[in-house]
Design an enzyme around this catalytic site. Structure first.
Site, PDB file in Angstrom:
ATOM      1  N   LYS A 210       0.666  -1.149   0.360  1.00 13.65           N
ATOM      2  CA  LYS A 210      -0.044   0.388  -0.225  1.00 13.65           C
ATOM      3  C   LYS A 210       0.993   0.896  -0.169  1.00 13.65           C
ATOM      4  O   LYS A 210       0.633   1.835  -1.198  1.00 13.65           O
ATOM      5  CB  LYS A 210      -1.209  -0.182   0.833  1.00 13.65           C
ATOM      6  CG  LYS A 210      -1.601  -0.727   1.183  1.00 13.65           C
ATOM      7  CD  LYS A 210      -2.847  -0.703   2.397  1.00 13.65           C
ATOM      8  CE  LYS A 210      -2.803  -0.566   3.949  1.00 13.65           C
ATOM      9  NZ  LYS A 210      -1.930  -2.521   4.552  1.00 13.65           N
TER      10      LYS A 210
ATOM     11  N   ARG B 256      11.598  -5.608   4.818  1.00 10.64           N
ATOM     12  CA  ARG B 256      11.366  -4.207   5.450  1.00 10.64           C
ATOM     13  C   ARG B 256      12.448  -4.636   6.952  1.00 10.64           C
ATOM     14  O   ARG B 256      12.679  -3.396   6.964  1.00 10.64           O
ATOM     15  CB  ARG B 256      10.090  -4.602   5.240  1.00 10.64           C
ATOM     16  CG  ARG B 256       9.756  -2.553   5.538  1.00 10.64           C
ATOM     17  CD  ARG B 256       8.390  -1.989   4.773  1.00 10.64           C
ATOM     18  NE  ARG B 256       7.504  -2.553   6.250  1.00 10.64           N
ATOM     19  CZ  ARG B 256       6.154  -2.368   5.967  1.00 10.64           C
ATOM     20  NH1 ARG B 256       5.446  -2.040   4.989  1.00 10.64           N
ATOM     21  NH2 ARG B 256       5.380  -2.546   7.091  1.00 10.64           N
TER      22      ARG B 256
ATOM     23  N   ARG C 175      11.594  -0.484  12.134  1.00  7.72           N
ATOM     24  CA  ARG C 175      10.700  -0.489  12.511  1.00  7.72           C
ATOM     25  C   ARG C 175       9.897  -2.456  13.316  1.00  7.72           C
ATOM     26  O   ARG C 175      10.216  -3.158  12.773  1.00  7.72           O
ATOM     27  CB  ARG C 175       8.948  -0.994  11.897  1.00  7.72           C
ATOM     28  CG  ARG C 175       8.969   0.760  11.015  1.00  7.72           C
ATOM     29  CD  ARG C 175       7.629  -0.262  10.101  1.00  7.72           C
ATOM     30  NE  ARG C 175       6.338  -0.446  10.655  1.00  7.72           N
ATOM     31  CZ  ARG C 175       5.372  -0.713  10.338  1.00  7.72           C
ATOM     32  NH1 ARG C 175       5.178   0.113   8.657  1.00  7.72           N
ATOM     33  NH2 ARG C 175       4.210  -1.254   9.785  1.00  7.72           N
TER      34      ARG C 175
ATOM     35  N   ARG D 118      -0.387 -10.019  12.885  1.00  8.97           N
ATOM     36  CA  ARG D 118      -1.242  -8.261  12.305  1.00  8.97           C
ATOM     37  C   ARG D 118      -1.791  -8.753  11.198  1.00  8.97           C
ATOM     38  O   ARG D 118      -2.629  -8.231  10.376  1.00  8.97           O
ATOM     39  CB  ARG D 118       0.553  -7.065  12.027  1.00  8.97           C
ATOM     40  CG  ARG D 118       0.573  -5.983  12.921  1.00  8.97           C
ATOM     41  CD  ARG D 118       2.162  -6.051  12.945  1.00  8.97           C
ATOM     42  NE  ARG D 118       1.921  -5.390  11.431  1.00  8.97           N
ATOM     43  CZ  ARG D 118       3.099  -4.805  10.700  1.00  8.97           C
ATOM     44  NH1 ARG D 118       4.514  -5.585  11.108  1.00  8.97           N
ATOM     45  NH2 ARG D 118       3.430  -4.358   9.601  1.00  8.97           N
TER      46      ARG D 118
END
Ligand code: AMP
Length: 197
Positions: A14, A129, A135, A147
């Site tokens: 996204k 990532r 993160r 998640r």
């Protein structure tokens, strides 16, 4: 206005696609994840409240996220051609609130673009990532799986809320090809807009 929702599970691309579409259509990108991370890194009360949910891979409470979006719309709506919502709405309550906020401003969601990616690919992308993003929620496979589960349990149903305006786009393959597939859905709407202007 042209208001898009980029929809899909964590890791479906996204953010990547939003960055490309923002350029192409001159829209404003609103990512609730980015806004929350900004609050978190500034150490604001909202950020500290959000941190405990984010680090655990759970959703931040609706009222917090809706309040943030409401402020952002008030601030930006008069200055933009439209918005790309990324990572929002994530619950049916958020979708209902968004619709209400947009209606009050005389506009609405034009289309929901839902990126389709397999769970195995999502986990692979998020772990990758996590090696560079810094993160916390991308580094633990357990949090990543939470998640994805939260998406399946609480967020996937939001597609039904927009079933009259939703379309599915394959989110695996080359990034430019995916952008082209998204554009093929968006372009007919921009032609409508031009005619109206
Ligand atoms: P994202 O960057 O979209 O993957 O979001 C990262 C984290 O921020 C999520 O796992 C949630 O904890 C929180 N978050 C982002 N957007 C929302 C939202 N619309 N509703 C609730 N929590 C959110």
């Amino acid at each position: 206005m042209l208001n898009l929702i980029l929809f899909g599970p964590p890791g479906s691309g996204k953010g990547t696609q939003a960055a490309r579409l923002v350029e192409q259509y001159n829209l404003e990108h609103i990512s609730t994840g980015d806004l929350l991370r900004e609050q978190k890194s500034k150490g604001t009360p909202l950020g500290l409240e959000a941190k405990k949910y984010m680090d655990a891979g759970q959703l931040v409470p609706d009222e917090v996220v809706i309040g943030m979006i409401s402020n952002k719309l008030d601030e930006r709506l008069a200055h933009v051609k439209g918005f790309i919502f990324d990572g929002f709405p994530r619950t049916v309550a958020q979708a209902a609130a968004l619709d209400q906020l947009l209606t009050k401003k005389g506009t609405a969601i034009s289309i929901m673009l839902a990126l389709q990616v397999s769970d195995a690919e999502l986990v692979k992308r998020l772990l990758l990532r996590g090696q560079t993003s810094g993160r916390a929620d991308d580094t633990s496979e357990e949090t990543i799986r939470t998640r994805i589960q939260v998406y399946n349990d609480q967020t996937a149903v939001v597609a039904e809320h927009y079933s009259d305006r939703a379309c599915q786009v394959k989110g695996e393959g080359d990034i430019p090809d995916i952008t082209a597939a998204l554009s093929a859905e968006i372009d007919p709407l921009t032609e409508d807009n031009t005619e109206e202007e």
